[in-house]
Design an enzyme around this catalytic site. Structure first.
Site, mmCIF file in Angstrom:
data_model
loop_
_atom_site.group_PDB
_atom_site.id
_atom_site.type_symbol
_atom_site.label_atom_id
_atom_site.label_comp_id
_atom_site.label_asym_id
_atom_site.label_seq_id
_atom_site.Cartn_x
_atom_site.Cartn_y
_atom_site.Cartn_z
ATOM 1 N N SER A 126 -20.384 -30.149 38.047
ATOM 2 C CA SER A 126 -20.333 -29.944 36.599
ATOM 3 C C SER A 126 -21.495 -30.686 35.960
ATOM 4 O O SER A 126 -22.006 -31.658 36.535
ATOM 5 C CB SER A 126 -19.015 -30.496 36.049
ATOM 6 O OG SER A 126 -19.113 -30.753 34.665
ATOM 7 N N TYR B 29 -12.853 -36.936 35.249
ATOM 8 C CA TYR B 29 -13.543 -35.725 35.733
ATOM 9 C C TYR B 29 -15.012 -36.025 36.032
ATOM 10 O O TYR B 29 -15.558 -35.613 37.064
ATOM 11 C CB TYR B 29 -13.405 -34.639 34.675
ATOM 12 C CG TYR B 29 -13.992 -33.292 35.022
ATOM 13 C CD1 TYR B 29 -13.407 -32.473 35.980
ATOM 14 C CD2 TYR B 29 -15.126 -32.811 34.359
ATOM 15 C CE1 TYR B 29 -13.932 -31.224 36.270
ATOM 16 C CE2 TYR B 29 -15.650 -31.566 34.632
ATOM 17 C CZ TYR B 29 -15.056 -30.771 35.595
ATOM 18 O OH TYR B 29 -15.569 -29.534 35.885
#
Ligand code: NAD
Length: 299
Positions: free
Chosen positions: A186, A202
């Site tokens: 990501s 995350y």
């Protein structure tokens, strides 16, 4: 130089080139000879004869990756928890004539990971490609994250990726035919400067996957296994749509420049390229296919 194919140790540049490619650098016919034998790109992007596992392949980015790999001729096992989505996916791929099967597993469970690999080998004969794509995230202020939130995110994203890779690599080594591993990361793995933060677990997990992949590349390359990361932009997926952004954070996000929201299939095309022989030189790389999100590029 012992055990080499000839005894000469030092070559001129031209000699080395000619030795490698059979190409005479000083003549046009020689140059033509050097490109005469390269295989067509269509052949290089083919995945005929390969078996792939895609975690989180039941929906979102994962299902688009399954589609592109199966289109390229790979047999694919979807490993996911979302039974309803997975069964619908398998039925859909069946109508296209693709060989896609489903194995239900929570990638936090090491026995189920091994079960998924054994299933792929039993059903399709080998495991050649692993796409570690399953993931989840929560958007909260740092002070609101609980220990359970942290463990869930790190266990699915980071631990699941590590142990799936470990067990898949053992299978690939056993087969003796090498393999490819791709991890979905990501933009958060690099920085959150174009966003509002609020995704600490995350970001830690995806940054961890990036660093871990570079480390694993050192160990896996000598075994014939390439491991790489693909970084997507924000995408229109089920997970993306249900991120559950708290109202105050949503208001804060509204004050930031908007970022692109991409069709996940555009990322799936990149994954297909990386796991095929087109991507044969990628080793421990991070392929950023983020539509300029990291730099806040807009139209
Ligand atoms: N959507 C985005 O904007 C975006 C952006 C960058 C990166 N990503 C990454 O892309 C990947 C796919 O995300 P998505 O947007 O398609 O999400 P999604 O929620 O639509 O799909 C994720 C899939 O993973 C599965 N999954 C979750 N936990 C699992 C577990 N423990 N075991 C097995 N399967 C599990 C889910 O059931 C689901 O099918 C993730 O790794 C995510 O972090 C997404």
């Amino acid at each position: 130089m012992s055990g080499s194919i000839d005894s000469k140790e030092i070559y001129t540049f031209d000699e080395a080139y000619e030795r490698l490619l059979g190409m005479d650098l000083n003549g046009v016919p020689g140059i033509a000879a050097g490109i005469k034998n390269v295989p067509p790109m269509e052949d290089l992007i083919s995945l005929e004869g390969k078996t792939a596992i895609v975690t989180g392949g039941a929906r979102g980015l994962g299902i688009t990756i399954v589609n592109r790999l199966a289109e390229a001729g790979a047999k694919v096992v979807i490993v996911d928890l979302a039974v309803e989505f997975a069964e619908a996916a398998v039925a859909f791929f069946g109508t296209k004539g693709y060989q896609v099967k489903f194995f239900k597993a929570d990638i936090r469970d090491l026995d189920r990971i091994q079960g998924a690999i054994d299933f792929a080998v039993k059903e399709f004969g080998s495991l050649d490609i692993l796409v570690n794509n399953a993931g989840l995230w929560q958007i909260k202020h740092y002070c609101d994250f609980t220990e359970e939130d942290w463990d869930l995110c790190l266990d699915v994203c980071l631990k699941g990726t590590f142990f799936f890779t470990q067990k898949a690599a053992k299978q690939m080594v056993k087969q003796g035919t090498g393999g490819r591993v791709v991890n979905t990361i990501s933009v958060g793995a690099y920085s959150m400067e174009n966003y509002v933060g609020c995704m600490s677990p995350y970001v830690a997990a995806k940054g961890g996957i990036l660093a871990m992949s570079r480390s694993l590349a050192r160990e896996l390359k000598p075994l014939g296994i390439a491991i790489n990361c693909v970084c997507p932009p924000g995408m229109a997926t089920v997970g993306g749509a249900h991120s559950g952004v708290p109202k105050d954070i949503m208001e804060l996000m509204g004050t930031f420049p908007s970022v692109p929201v991409a069709d996940p299939d555009k990322v799936a095309r990149v994954v297909r390229m990386v796991v095929s022989d087109v991507g044969v030189l990628f080793q421990g790389s991070d392929i950023v296919a983020d539509d300029g999100t990291r730099w806040q590029l807009r139209k």
